[in-house]
Write a protein that holds these residues in place. Structure first.
Motif, short mmCIF file in Angstrom:
data_model
loop_
_atom_site.label_atom_id
_atom_site.label_comp_id
_atom_site.label_asym_id
_atom_site.label_seq_id
_atom_site.Cartn_x
_atom_site.Cartn_y
_atom_site.Cartn_z
N VAL A 272 0.86 -1.19 0.00
CA VAL A 272 0.00 0.00 0.00
C VAL A 272 0.89 1.24 0.00
O VAL A 272 2.01 1.22 0.54
N GLU A 273 0.40 2.29 -0.62
CA GLU A 273 1.13 3.57 -0.65
C GLU A 273 0.27 4.63 0.02
O GLU A 273 -0.93 4.72 -0.25
N TYR A 274 0.89 5.44 0.85
CA TYR A 274 0.14 6.46 1.59
C TYR A 274 1.13 7.48 2.17
O TYR A 274 2.34 7.27 2.17
N ARG A 275 0.54 8.57 2.65
CA ARG A 275 1.36 9.63 3.28
C ARG A 275 1.32 9.48 4.79
O ARG A 275 0.26 9.20 5.36
N TYR A 276 2.50 9.69 5.40
CA TYR A 276 2.62 9.51 6.86
C TYR A 276 3.21 10.77 7.47
O TYR A 276 4.16 11.36 6.92
N ARG A 277 2.62 11.21 8.61
CA ARG A 277 3.01 12.50 9.21
C ARG A 277 4.28 12.37 10.04
O ARG A 277 4.41 11.48 10.88
N CYS A 278 5.22 13.31 9.80
CA CYS A 278 6.43 13.41 10.61
C CYS A 278 6.16 14.29 11.82
O CYS A 278 5.12 14.93 11.94
N ALA A 279 7.12 14.35 12.72
CA ALA A 279 6.95 15.10 13.96
C ALA A 279 6.77 16.59 13.71
O ALA A 279 6.10 17.28 14.48
N ASP A 280 7.37 17.11 12.60
CA ASP A 280 7.25 18.55 12.33
C ASP A 280 5.99 18.90 11.55
O ASP A 280 5.81 20.04 11.13
N GLY A 281 5.10 17.92 11.35
CA GLY A 281 3.84 18.19 10.66
C GLY A 281 3.88 17.93 9.17
O GLY A 281 2.83 17.95 8.53
N THR A 282 5.07 17.73 8.58
CA THR A 282 5.15 17.41 7.15
C THR A 282 4.84 15.92 6.93
O THR A 282 4.77 15.14 7.89
N TYR A 283 4.66 15.56 5.66
CA TYR A 283 4.32 14.17 5.33
C TYR A 283 5.35 13.60 4.37
O TYR A 283 5.90 14.33 3.51
N ILE A 284 5.61 12.32 4.50
CA ILE A 284 6.42 11.60 3.51
C ILE A 284 5.56 10.47 2.96
O ILE A 284 4.62 9.99 3.60
N TRP A 285 5.89 10.06 1.74
CA TRP A 285 5.17 8.93 1.12
C TRP A 285 5.87 7.62 1.51
O TRP A 285 7.11 7.52 1.47
N LEU A 286 5.08 6.65 1.91
CA LEU A 286 5.61 5.34 2.26
C LEU A 286 4.95 4.25 1.41
O LEU A 286 3.76 4.33 1.10
N GLU A 287 5.75 3.26 1.07
CA GLU A 287 5.23 2.02 0.48
C GLU A 287 5.42 0.93 1.54
O GLU A 287 6.55 0.68 1.97
N THR A 288 4.33 0.33 1.96
CA THR A 288 4.38 -0.56 3.12
C THR A 288 3.83 -1.94 2.77
O THR A 288 2.83 -2.07 2.04
N VAL A 289 4.48 -2.95 3.34
CA VAL A 289 4.02 -4.34 3.23
C VAL A 289 3.79 -4.85 4.64
O VAL A 289 4.66 -4.69 5.52
N GLY A 290 2.60 -5.38 4.90
CA GLY A 290 2.30 -5.93 6.22
C GLY A 290 2.34 -7.46 6.20
O GLY A 290 1.74 -8.08 5.32
N ARG A 291 3.05 -8.03 7.15
CA ARG A 291 3.13 -9.50 7.24
C ARG A 291 2.82 -9.91 8.68
O ARG A 291 3.18 -9.20 9.63
#
Length: 748
Positions: free
Chosen positions: A65-84
């Motif tokens: 899945v691809e989504y945006r995740y919030r950093c501590a300073d309020g900005t967002y980075i895009w992550l590609e995540t695999v859950g197992r």
């Protein structure tokens, strides 16, 4: 290679985060226990929540899945995540391992490609109109083939042209001005273009500005209107004369068919009703006519069409596009053809809404002014009564406090004196409430236990509310204090309980009062204007008629009331709202018609450490030996204050006449270390007396005593050089502390 590795429980709560997770800039320990979904971008959350639920329900892992995740300073980075799943010995999932890769740069690159595709699509090669994109210098960035054909230039050569190569009417410098003035709202105009062979044609242009890659581009749609211009030319002169009157008059003009549909209407008519030009064409009059006047209006139209009347005028109410009422004067005539047959109605409409609203506003202001004058008169009377009452309380409070010091604790005399002293303090609090009503006392925030105030309020309410109306209480005894003025807390409770009584008075019912501490989190409610923390929540509910939803948004407005004449000022809830907001709290109301109402007041409590810090410990009376000049026009008060001061060790010189006191002071200013004066005295007020004495001896400390602060407060006193301000009736401890505060600050 994954950038981030984390482990959660089966509910998605973090139980482990790898060191690589520090790219989020969080203290990793602070994330333990938080849910993995809490930091997902709001726009991505629905999809990610669904995928997470799907993961748990179908145990289908290894999905990316691809989504945006919030950093501590309020900005967002895009992550590609695999859950197992991490499984136990029996193969059952017990935890979830998330492996994530930072794909922010890739997503930005994809976004750039989308922008490029969008820009290409704007060319709309299939358009019948010429399309050209210019930069700020007028240079062609791109165009479609239709525009090249219109100018008779090869399509491949268009990028070498500037707007000045084909524009016929405007010089190059003017063209640059026009380009720079175009914004996102755009513009529409007509001009003439020059073809490659030198011939000229008419063109209509629609422009607007857009930004691509930090560059301002001008988007132009060009339509050849040569044939239309030729057709219009024959009608231009006659139509111009008519349109000049029709379109530019401030009066709304409308042509209506015999079946009451709008044939045409000018701009003023459309503007008056909030519609774009021509949006009303074809609509029936009933769509824009207020129900209050629709019968009268249509009856007049029928009489006009039948020939019963040849003209009519009426005050008409229209319905604006936004639903509001527009008041106007309508003059209507019937237009006939050459044979005398009716053809259409012609109406002229003058907007008088502002005049009607101004008249209503004048009536409202006059009503508010009358109410304010009543309150001012009541306030002045209350202030006068409170002033006299303070002078009566002075000896009660002062003497009983000294008696407490004289009699040994535990003796009957000490107990009697304590009761007198407490009664005097209750009287002082009552005076403070009167002065607060008349706005002649200063509000002072101190730690206040609301449950203590509620005891006094309940006693007062039981004397004024009939016994057949039950009042139930659910009070948290150990509710922590709030920082507030006790009188204002009293005012909040009295207003809410009085409103509840009025709600149940007609038909009977129950009033319930509850006080408890609540722990509030912003994410738990939509009322995000409250900070997270612990609050004391005072709830006052009734089983009365409830609040009509139509007026729910008005109940906190000043002067708004649903009570009958003489039953309310419309200021109660407005006052409560203002006090609560000033204390950083919130007030909410829950109500359903026929089921009663409940008002919740939330005020921030003092933390335990703060409450302990502000608890007053018994302290000995501060004393001294300085010489004090005492002035008050009430001789009994002078005698009492003299007795109090001498008990504290001070030497005193007393006057009941301020003019005599000034004369004595001017004879030998050096003998006095401090002046204590009443504020309200004949001949020379305390403020004027202090001003004259300070002029003689600038370093002289002065304390002013007053029963109410209409003409003086702490800020005014400080500006005049007055060191201290005491509110009557003055207790021995208050007097002793203020004297030492003023004298010691002088010596320091």
């Amino acid at each position: 290679m994954f950038d981030l590795v984390s482990v959660t429980d089966m509910k998605g709560n973090f139980i482990f985060l790898s060191a690589s997770c520090k790219i989020l800039n969080y203290d990793l320990d602070s994330l333990i226990g938080k849910n993995v979904l809490e930091l997902v971008h709001p726009k991505d959350l629905p999809e990610i929540s669904l995928r997470f639920s799907d993961l748990l329900s179908r145990f289908d892992d290894n999905q990316k899945v691809e989504y945006r995740y919030r950093c501590a300073d309020g900005t967002y980075i895009w992550l590609e995540t695999v859950g197992r799943f991490i499984r136990d010995d029996k193969g059952n999932p017990k935890e979830i391992l998330f492996s994530s890769r930072d794909i922010t740069e890739r997503k930005f690159a994809e976004e750039k490609l989308v922008k490029e595709a969008t820009r290409r699509h704007l060319l709309m090669e299939q358009s019948r109109d010429g399309i050209v994109i210019l930069d700020q210098t007028g240079q062609v960035v791109e165009s479609n083939r239709r525009f090249a054909d219109m100018l008779n230039y090869p399509f491949e050569s268009m990028n070498r042209l500037k707007v000045s190569d084909w524009e016929f009417l405007y010089p190059p410098d003017r063209l640059i001005e026009m380009i720079n003035s175009v914004d996102e709202k755009g513009d529409h105009f007509e001009t003439r273009h020059r073809r490659r062979d030198g011939s000229v044609y008419d063109v209509a242009i629609s422009t607007n500005a857009a930004w691509f890659d930090e560059q301002k581009l001008i988007f132009c749609i060009c339509r050849d209107i040569t044939e239309r211009k030729q057709a219009e030319e024959a009608l231009r002169e006659s139509e111009a004369r008519f349109r000049s009157v029709y379109d530019h008059t401030a009066v709304g003009l409308v042509h209506v068919s015999l079946d009451l549909h709008i044939i045409s209407a000018n701009k003023a008519y459309h503007d008056m009703l909030g519609y774009k030009e021509n949006d009303l064409i074809g609509r029936h009059l009933k769509e824009i006519t207020h129900p209050d006047v629709i019968d009268e209006n249509f009856q007049n139209q029928a009489k006009l069409a039948s020939g019963e009347i040849d003209h009519y005028s009426m005050e008409k109410k229209f319905i604006h596009k936004n639903g509001q009422t527009v008041h106007a004067i309508l003059d209507a005539n019937l237009i006939r053809d050459a044979l005398g047959n009716p053809t259409y109605f012609l109406g002229s409409v003058v907007n008088i809404t502002e005049r009607i609203q101004a008249a209503a506003e004048r009536e409202k202001i006059q009503a508010q002014l009358t109410q304010a004058q009543k309150l001012e008169s009541i306030g002045s009377l209350a202030g006068g009564i409170a002033h006299d009452f303070n002078n009566l309380l002075f000896p009660i409070v002062g003497l009983s406090e000294m008696m407490l010091d004289d009699f040994p604790p535990g003796s009957p005399e000490h107990s009697d004196a304590q009761q007198i002293f407490e009664a005097g303090k209750r009287g002082r609090a009552l005076v403070h409430q009167i002065l607060s009503f008349s706005r002649q006392s200063e509000y002072q925030r101190i730690p206040v236990h609301i449950q203590t105030i509620l005891k006094e309020v309940f006693k007062l309410c039981r004397t004024t509310i009939p016994a057949e109306i039950p009042i139930t209480q659910d009070i948290q005894i150990d509710c922590r204090p709030v920082m507030a003025d006790p009188t204002q807390i009293h005012q909040i409770a009295m207003n809410l309980i009085t409103n509840a009584f009025h709600a149940v008075e007609p038909t009977g019912g129950t009033i319930s009062i509850q006080l408890k501490e609540i722990l509030y989190h912003q994410k738990d409610t939509t009322a995000d204007h409250l900070a997270s923390g612990t609050y004391a929540m005072l709830s006052v509910s009734d089983t009365g008629t409830g609040i009509d939803p139509a007026i729910m948004n008005k109940i906190f407005d000043p002067y708004f009331t649903t009570k009958g004449k003489g039953r309310g000022t419309g200021l109660g809830l407005a006052t409560v709202y203002g006090i609560v907001k000033a204390y950083g709290g919130d007030i909410r109301v829950d109500s359903e018609p026929g089921k009663g109402a409940c008002f919740h007041v939330c005020l921030p409590v003092l933390e335990t450490s703060e409450a302990k810090d502000i608890e007053k410990q018994p302290q000995p009376l501060p004393t001294g030996t300085e010489h004090i000049l005492l002035v008050d026009d009430e001789k009994p008060i002078v005698q009492l204050e003299k007795q109090m001061l001498e008990r504290l060790g001070y030497r005193t010189t007393c006057f009941s006449n301020s003019v005599d006191a000034l004369a004595a002071f001017e004879m030998d200013p050096s003998q006095f270390d401090l002046v204590i004066t009443d504020m309200h005295m004949p001949n020379l007020t305390g403020a004027h007396l202090a001003e004259k004495m300070i002029a003689v001896k600038p370093a002289l400390p002065v304390i002013v005593c007053t029963g109410f602060s209409e003409s003086i407060n702490r800020e005014k006193a400080a500006a005049m050089g007055i060191r201290g301000l005491l509110m009557k009736p003055v207790g021995l401890m208050d007097l002793a502390r203020k004297i030492r505060e003023v004298l010691d600050s002088k010596s320091g």
